[in-house]
Design an enzyme around this catalytic site. Structure first.
Site, short mmCIF file in Angstrom:
data_model
loop_
_atom_site.label_atom_id
_atom_site.label_comp_id
_atom_site.label_asym_id
_atom_site.label_seq_id
_atom_site.Cartn_x
_atom_site.Cartn_y
_atom_site.Cartn_z
N THR A 124 12.33 -10.25 -5.92
CA THR A 124 12.56 -9.00 -6.92
C THR A 124 11.92 -7.66 -6.47
OG1 THR A 124 10.84 -9.23 -8.12
CG2 THR A 124 12.50 -10.45 -9.01
N VAL A 126 10.50 -3.99 -8.17
CA VAL A 126 9.06 -3.29 -8.05
C VAL A 126 7.49 -3.92 -7.05
CG1 VAL A 126 7.16 -2.33 -9.53
CG2 VAL A 126 9.34 -2.42 -10.50
N CYS A 127 7.91 -5.56 -7.75
CA CYS A 127 6.93 -6.44 -6.84
C CYS A 127 6.15 -6.47 -5.75
CB CYS A 127 6.91 -7.56 -7.13
SG CYS A 127 7.85 -8.33 -9.23
N PRO A 128 7.51 -6.23 -5.02
CA PRO A 128 6.81 -6.09 -3.32
C PRO A 128 6.36 -4.71 -3.09
CG PRO A 128 9.48 -5.92 -3.46
CD PRO A 128 8.55 -6.61 -4.89
N ILE A 131 2.45 -5.16 -4.70
CA ILE A 131 1.95 -6.48 -3.16
C ILE A 131 1.68 -5.54 -2.13
CG2 ILE A 131 1.92 -7.87 -2.40
CD1 ILE A 131 3.72 -9.07 -5.01
#
Length: 274
Positions: A124, A126-128, A131
Site C-alpha cells: 500500500t 503509508v505502510c512501507p 516499516i
C-alpha cells in the site's frame, strides 16, 4: 302525546349513538396507542443509530477518497483485550525474519521492551514508509534494550513478496524488523485494531515493557503514519520511570528535568520551571 313520542324517539336514537361510540372507542384508543408506540420505536432506533456510530474515519479504507462512517459494530476497539498497565495479550504466529519464515511469540521478548505495531496491508502507501523508518533505525531501539515487530493480516508469503520488491517500486527491500502474519485476524482482534467491514487493521502501536506489561497505546486513522522519534521518546520515558521512580512531564526527553511524585517533591520541579 306526539311530543312525548318524539322525545322517546330522540332518547332512543341518542342511546344508539352512545352505544356505537362505546363500541368504537376501544379500537380508536388501540389505534392511537399503536401509533404512539411506533413513533417511540422510530425515535429509539434513530437514537441507537447515532449512539452506535463512531467518529468519522477521514481515510475510510486504505485508499484515499473512500471515506465512510464506521459503526462501533464494525471494529473491535470496544472488545480489545489490550489494557494499559495489564499484561499484553499473548500472541504467536509465523513471521518473516531476514527473508526466512520463523515462528515468533510474545514471550520471546520477555526481558526487553517491545514496540509492536499494526499496519493495514502490504503493497500500500503509508505502510512501507513506516516499516522502512522503523527498520532503518532499529539499532537505536536495540541500544535501549528494545525490539520492534510489525504485524498485518497478510500472509507470510505476501510479506516475503513485498520484501523482495525494490523500494523504488513500493516494496520494502531488505528489512531489519520481523513482519508477523495475522492471517486469521485473531491478534488484531485481541489488540482491538481490526476493522470488520474493511478486513484489515487501524494503525495501532503498542509499547510492551520488559515484564510483558502494556504501557502505551497509539491508534491512528488510516491516512497518517507514526513517528519513530516519538516512539523512541516514549520508550525512554517509561524506562526512566521504571529505573528512577520519578515521572516525566510533557515533552520530556532524556536529560530533561523530571518530577518527584509527592506534594513536596513536585515543588522542586515547578520552582525551577517558573
Amino acid at each position: 302525546m306526539e311530543a312525548r313520542s318524539k322525545l322517546l324517539d330522540g332518547t332512543t336514537a341518542s342511546r344508539r349513538w352512545t352505544r356505537k361510540l362505546v363500541l368504537l372507542l376501544p379500537p380508536l384508543l388501540l389505534f392511537l396507542l399503536r401509533t404512539e408506540s411506533l413513533q417511540g420505536l422510530e425515535s429509539d432506533e434513530r437514537f441507537r443509530t447515532r449512539e452506535n456510530e463512531c467518529h468519522f474515519y477521514a481515510g475510510g479504507q486504505v485508499y484515499p477518497g473512500e471515506a465512510s462512517r464506521v459503526s462501533v459494530a464494525d471494529h473491535s476497539l470496544h472488545l480489545s483485550k489490550a489494557k494499559i498497565s495489564k499484561p499484553a495479550p499473548y500472541w504467536e504466529g509465523t513471521a518473516v525474519i531476514n527473508g526466512e519464515f520463523k515462528e515468533l511469540k510474545l514471550t520471546d521478548y520477555r526481558g526487553k521492551y517491545l514496540v509492536f505495531f499494526f499496519y493495514p496491508l502490504d503493497f500500500t502507501f503509508v505502510c512501507p514508509t513506516e516499516i522502512i523508518a522503523f527498520g532503518d533505525r532499529i539499532e537505536e531501539f536495540k541500544s535501549i534494550n528494545t525490539e520492534v515487530v510489525a504485524c498485518s493480516v497478510d500472509s507470510q508469503f505476501t510479506h516475503l513478496a513485498w520484501i523482495n520488491t525494490p523500494r523504488r517500486q513500493g516494496g520494502l527491500g531488505p528489512i531489519r524488523i520481523p513482519l508477523l502474519s495475522d492471517l486469521n485476524h485473531q491478534i488484531s482482534k485481541d489488540y482491538g485494531v481490526y476493522l470488520e467491514d474493511s478486513g484489515h487493521t487501524l494503525r495501532g502501536l503498542f509499547i510492551i515493557d520488559d515484564k510483558g506489561v502494556l504501557r502505551q497505546i497509539t491508534l491512528n486513522d488510516l491516512p497518517v503514519g507514526r513517528s519513530v522519534d516519538e516512539t523512541l521518546r516514549l520508550v525512554q520515558a517509561f524506562q526512566y520511570t521504571d529505573k528512577h521512580g520519578e515521572v516525566c512531564p510533557a515533552g520530556w526527553k532524556p536529560g530533561s528535568e523530571t518530577i518527584i511524585p509527592d506534594p513536596a517533591g513536585k515543588l522542586k520541579y515547578f520552582d525551577k520551571l517558573n
